[in-house]
Design an enzyme around this catalytic site. Structure first.
Site, mmCIF file in Angstrom:
data_model
loop_
_atom_site.group_PDB
_atom_site.id
_atom_site.type_symbol
_atom_site.label_atom_id
_atom_site.label_comp_id
_atom_site.label_asym_id
_atom_site.label_seq_id
_atom_site.Cartn_x
_atom_site.Cartn_y
_atom_site.Cartn_z
ATOM 1 N N ASN A 1 22.493 -121.132 -0.132
ATOM 2 C CA ASN A 1 21.594 -120.079 0.338
ATOM 3 C C ASN A 1 22.052 -119.631 1.736
ATOM 4 O OD1 ASN A 1 19.472 -118.592 1.388
ATOM 5 N ND2 ASN A 1 17.871 -120.021 0.724
ATOM 6 N N HIS A 25 18.375 -112.811 -4.507
ATOM 7 C CA HIS A 25 18.625 -113.758 -3.429
ATOM 8 C C HIS A 25 19.069 -115.086 -4.047
ATOM 9 C CE1 HIS A 25 18.528 -116.000 0.133
ATOM 10 N NE2 HIS A 25 17.402 -116.644 -0.118
ATOM 11 N N CYS A 32 15.273 -114.352 4.703
ATOM 12 C CA CYS A 32 16.168 -114.102 3.559
ATOM 13 C C CYS A 32 15.981 -112.709 2.969
ATOM 14 C CB CYS A 32 15.965 -115.153 2.483
ATOM 15 S SG CYS A 32 16.134 -116.825 3.097
#
Ligand code: COA
Length: 337
Positions: free
Chosen positions: A286, A256, A116
């Site tokens: 996500n 994020h 990520c």
């Protein structure tokens, strides 16, 4: 950047697949509820790519949009960096597939694996090449087809993830603008907390690995949660300190998009009002390396980023990894060399 050529983001583009998977849909697939998902994560729906769509297909759409906005031809791109944990294949790299499809004939091409945090690692890497004069334009893409490695029988993970792509064209900008500070970090002792165990050289694909569902991502959610809160705050602190700025100087935080509660902890810590934080996880979940560039692109499209704004990109993920980048926003290119 200590006397080197200043580098900024000249334009961005994003793409998310059409298919929407809502919390109501997931209620029919696993033992969960819309109430549980929204209260624990803030996610309401996510996008899922079509069966015949791979990461390079999503990346292509985002890249074309970014190049059009930058008004730069693919042939002028010197390097392509694709950050992803869901490449089309182990090799060739997704960046090579994209290079051919875009017609970016002179571009070198690499894939980057930082989960990520991939987009932050990507823009940090790209900046070095432009700052030292080796390259002028680098295309950085965060792209994921996480639905392809998600076990839709595992409620601990399947409610969290979605698919998408975000792209940025980096190039020279006027003095005083662009990237001012970076912070990258890794802690391999947490490698097992978030992983895709099967399919690599440790556990090559066999009937057994598939039967044991080792081709799906696994996660120890609460440990990752604690880590995420800690590093979001420390990485943001670090780039502020390196840039010589106080938290009041933050005009926009692009975190994020893993969990609203993780973002909220940073919002409280840095005393940010709602208009200074970009949140889109309610619509996308996500998307790993794609989360930050998609959120940044949407913020730009919504007119939330002005020339001269101090923007912080901050993320964390598998590895474990984390990273932050602080830039003073400017889309104008530096004239001359
Ligand atoms: C995954 C996460 C949302 C779970 O929230 P949490 O508040 O920590 O919940 P817990 O893990 O403590 O689980 C609590 C209970 O909910 C259950 N649960 C987990 N997922 C569920 C779901 N989708 N629906 C209903 N219940 C669920 C668990 O089984 C557990 O039940 P138990 O107490 O009977 O064992 C949270 O830990 C998180 O967001 N972690 C970070 C994940 C992340 O960011 N990953 C990507 C990093 S890039």
């Amino acid at each position: 950047m200590n006397g080197l050529r200043p580098v900024g983001i000249l334009a961005t583009g994003s793409y998310t697949p059409d298919k929407v998977l809502s919390n109501a849909d997931l209620e029919k697939m696993v033992e969960t509820s819309d109430e549980w998902i929204t209260s624990r994560t803030g996610i309401r729906e996510r996008r899922i790519c079509a069966e015949d769509q791979a990461s390079s297909d999503l990346a292509y759409e985002a890249a074309v949009r970014a190049l059009n906005k930058a008004n730069i031809s693919a042939e002028d791109i010197d390097m392509i960096i694709v950050a992803t944990v869901t490449p089309d294949h182990s090799f060739p790299s997704t960046s090579c597939i994209l290079q051919e499809r875009l017609g970016a004939k002179k571009a070198s091409a690499i894939d980057l694996s930082a989960a990520c945090t991939g987009f932050i690692y990507g823009v940090t890497t790209a900046t070095q090449f432009i700052a030292n004069g080796m390259y002028r334009y680098v295309l950085v893409i965060g792209v994921e087809s996480l639905s392809k490695i998600t076990n839709y029988e595992d409620r601990n993970t399947c409610v969290l993830f979605g698919d998408g792509a975000g792209a940025a064209v980096l190039g020279p900008v006027p003095e005083g603008m662009g990237f001012k500070a970076f912070d990258l970090g890794a802690d391999g002792s947490g490698a097992k907390l978030l992983s895709l165990p099967g399919g690599g050289s440790r556990y090559p694909v066999t009937k057994e690995t598939v039967e044991n569902k080792m081709h799906y991502l696994t996660m120890t959610g609460n440990e990752v949660f604690k880590f995420a809160v800690r590093v979001m705050n420390s990485a943001t602190d670090t780039v502020l300190t390196k840039a010589g700025l106080e938290k009041e100087a933050i005009d926009l935080l692009v975190p994020h998009q893993a969990n609203l509660r993780i973002i909220d902890s940073a919002v409280k810590r840095f005393g940010l009002s709602e208009d200074k934080v970009v949140i889109n996880l309610d619509r996308y979940g996500n998307m790993s390396s794609a989360s930050i560039p998609v959120a940044l692109d949407e913020a730009i499209q919504a007119g939330r980023v002005k020339e001269g704004d101090n923007v912080i990109l901050v993320g964390f993920g598998g590895g474990l990894t984390w990273g932050a980048a602080l830039l003073t926003w400017c889309t104008r290119e530096q004239n001359g060399e």
